[in-house]
Design an enzyme around this catalytic site. Sequence first.
Site, PDB file in Angstrom:
ATOM      1  N   LYS A 128       0.875  -1.183   0.000  1.00 33.41           N
ATOM      2  CA  LYS A 128       0.000   0.000   0.000  1.00 33.41           C
ATOM      3  C   LYS A 128       0.905   1.224   0.000  1.00 33.41           C
ATOM      4  O   LYS A 128       1.858   1.298   0.781  1.00 33.41           O
ATOM      5  CB  LYS A 128      -0.899  -0.025   1.241  1.00 33.41           C
ATOM      6  CG  LYS A 128      -1.731   1.255   1.399  1.00 33.41           C
ATOM      7  CD  LYS A 128      -2.727   1.100   2.538  1.00 33.41           C
ATOM      8  CE  LYS A 128      -3.395   2.427   2.870  1.00 33.41           C
ATOM      9  NZ  LYS A 128      -4.331   2.297   4.012  1.00 33.41           N
ATOM     10  N   ASP A 130       1.083   5.340   0.141  1.00 30.08           N
ATOM     11  CA  ASP A 130       0.331   6.525   0.566  1.00 30.08           C
ATOM     12  C   ASP A 130       0.845   7.801  -0.112  1.00 30.08           C
ATOM     13  O   ASP A 130       1.761   7.749  -0.961  1.00 30.08           O
ATOM     14  CB  ASP A 130       0.409   6.610   2.106  1.00 30.08           C
ATOM     15  CG  ASP A 130      -0.896   7.032   2.727  1.00 30.08           C
ATOM     16  OD1 ASP A 130      -1.660   7.751   2.070  1.00 30.08           O
ATOM     17  OD2 ASP A 130      -1.149   6.660   3.894  1.00 30.08           O
ATOM     18  N   ARG A 183      -6.956   4.065  -4.352  1.00 30.35           N
ATOM     19  CA  ARG A 183      -7.981   4.718  -3.544  1.00 30.35           C
ATOM     20  C   ARG A 183      -8.676   5.792  -4.368  1.00 30.35           C
ATOM     21  O   ARG A 183      -8.041   6.731  -4.844  1.00 30.35           O
ATOM     22  CB  ARG A 183      -7.348   5.292  -2.288  1.00 30.35           C
ATOM     23  CG  ARG A 183      -7.158   4.253  -1.189  1.00 30.35           C
ATOM     24  CD  ARG A 183      -8.430   4.035  -0.387  1.00 30.35           C
ATOM     25  NE  ARG A 183      -8.724   5.278   0.281  1.00 30.35           N
ATOM     26  CZ  ARG A 183      -8.079   5.678   1.387  1.00 30.35           C
ATOM     27  NH1 ARG A 183      -7.202   4.911   1.975  1.00 30.35           N
ATOM     28  NH2 ARG A 183      -8.360   6.836   1.938  1.00 30.35           N
ATOM     29  N   ASP A 187     -10.348   9.063   3.336  1.00 31.40           N
ATOM     30  CA  ASP A 187     -10.373   8.039   4.385  1.00 31.40           C
ATOM     31  C   ASP A 187     -11.790   7.814   4.920  1.00 31.40           C
ATOM     32  O   ASP A 187     -12.552   8.756   5.137  1.00 31.40           O
ATOM     33  CB  ASP A 187      -9.475   8.458   5.556  1.00 31.40           C
ATOM     34  CG  ASP A 187      -8.003   8.239   5.232  1.00 31.40           C
ATOM     35  OD1 ASP A 187      -7.679   7.968   4.059  1.00 31.40           O
ATOM     36  OD2 ASP A 187      -7.187   8.344   6.166  1.00 31.40           O
TER      37      ASP A 187
HETATM   38  C1  GLA Z   1      -3.638   7.775   5.190  1.00 30.51           C
HETATM   39  C2  GLA Z   1      -4.318   6.620   4.474  1.00 30.51           C
HETATM   40  C3  GLA Z   1      -4.898   5.659   5.493  1.00 30.51           C
HETATM   41  C4  GLA Z   1      -3.782   5.144   6.405  1.00 30.51           C
HETATM   42  C5  GLA Z   1      -3.057   6.303   7.043  1.00 30.51           C
HETATM   43  C6  GLA Z   1      -1.796   5.858   7.761  1.00 30.51           C
HETATM   44  O1  GLA Z   1      -4.555   8.569   5.888  1.00 30.51           O
HETATM   45  O2  GLA Z   1      -5.315   7.097   3.602  1.00 30.51           O
HETATM   46  O3  GLA Z   1      -5.544   4.584   4.859  1.00 30.51           O
HETATM   47  O4  GLA Z   1      -2.898   4.361   5.648  1.00 30.51           O
HETATM   48  O5  GLA Z   1      -2.653   7.283   6.082  1.00 30.51           O
HETATM   49  O6  GLA Z   1      -1.118   6.904   8.382  1.00 30.51           O
END
Ligand code: GLA
Length: 388
Positions: A128, A130, A183, A187
């Site tokens: 994943k 970010d 994504r 969130d």
């Molecule tokens: C971002 C991502 C989340 C998570 C956090 C971790 O907000 O979108 O899914 O991975 O970072 O810090």
Amino acid sequence: MENIKTGFHPPMGWNSWNTFTWDINEDLIKQVADVFVEEGYKDAGYEYIVIDDCWSLKQRDENGNLVADPEKFPSGMKALADYIHSKGLKFGMYSCAGTHTCAGYPGSFEYEFQDAKQFASWGVDYLKYDYCYKPRAMDGELLYRRMALALKNSGRDILFSACNWGEDHVHDWIRSAGAHMYRSTGDIQDNWDSIKRLANSQMDKAPFTGNFCHNDMDMLVVGMRGGSNNDFIGTIGGCTDTEYKTHFALWCMMGSPLMIGCDIRKADAMTKRILMNKNFIAINQDDEARGFYVLHPEPQWLTDSGCFILVKVLADGDLAIGFFNLGEGQRGIPLQFWDLGLSTASGEMLSLYDCWEEKELGVFKGQYHVVVPSHDCVILRGKIVPND
Ligand code: GLA
């Protein structure tokens, strides 16, 4: 469900972030792997166990390598990967396109190839990636391209999960950059408003999802029931059983990866019933991974009150039909079969199966009408029956 190739179906698994954030360690991850096998999640199709942010030390070592926090992961990442693999599962980790992760740990900016090799050597199957602390002058597309290339050349088959929160028109460029999922939303939070907001934001994103690069609506909050040590995710924490079911149904109909976010060691019977609903999962994991289309039921006030029908064309010619009522108050939602492409003249009919109740409803001609309680949904699988 066997993956034909990495990223062919929407990935299914568990991720540490929603419930545990920084409070992660190897015992927890191993226990999740045990539960996956012992309680049927693996058989239901869940495969990846992903450690999110906060797994490393705050500094790289003298060779520039990322270092797993020895207090949280005393046996090291390779041993943890071996454990997960020994259960027939896959191992996921997390990094960031910027200089730091969102929680302030080292990111992979300018270390992309080195880190990809490191992940490969640990036995990582999923990364994943970010978007925090991205240098402003750098183009996000370029940074995702870079890590995709680094992973592809790492010597290991690693699924690339891009996480830039749906920003910078990501749907226009992420598939060609090389991600397997991305994504398409901000969130999630463990409350109904968040679920509704994320689902509504995806109505025009259906054309972009498909095999090898799936729209990711963020991790599931099913079963969290307010239990997060993260203030953001847990604010106004918790949903009703009905809301969690509708959340899962939306993610399944919309083709999102299904990454569990609750503490599955403590999951109750309803949480398991939702997360392991084989009919919903079959819709999500359909081989053709087509995006949905939306039918807005007449009259107008029905649509305005949060009612809609999602339809997904399945590989075997069946239709997945989801009647959703995200509004307040019970509503009757009518479906006209000509909106599905059935011809009134030749009179094909639909044999309908209720995916939640697990029962055949019978064969219908022309139209079908369901009453859907507030925040609820009815998910049907329809088989075309000739008129003879
Ligand atoms: C971002 C991502 C989340 C998570 C956090 C971790 O907000 O979108 O899914 O991975 O970072 O810090």
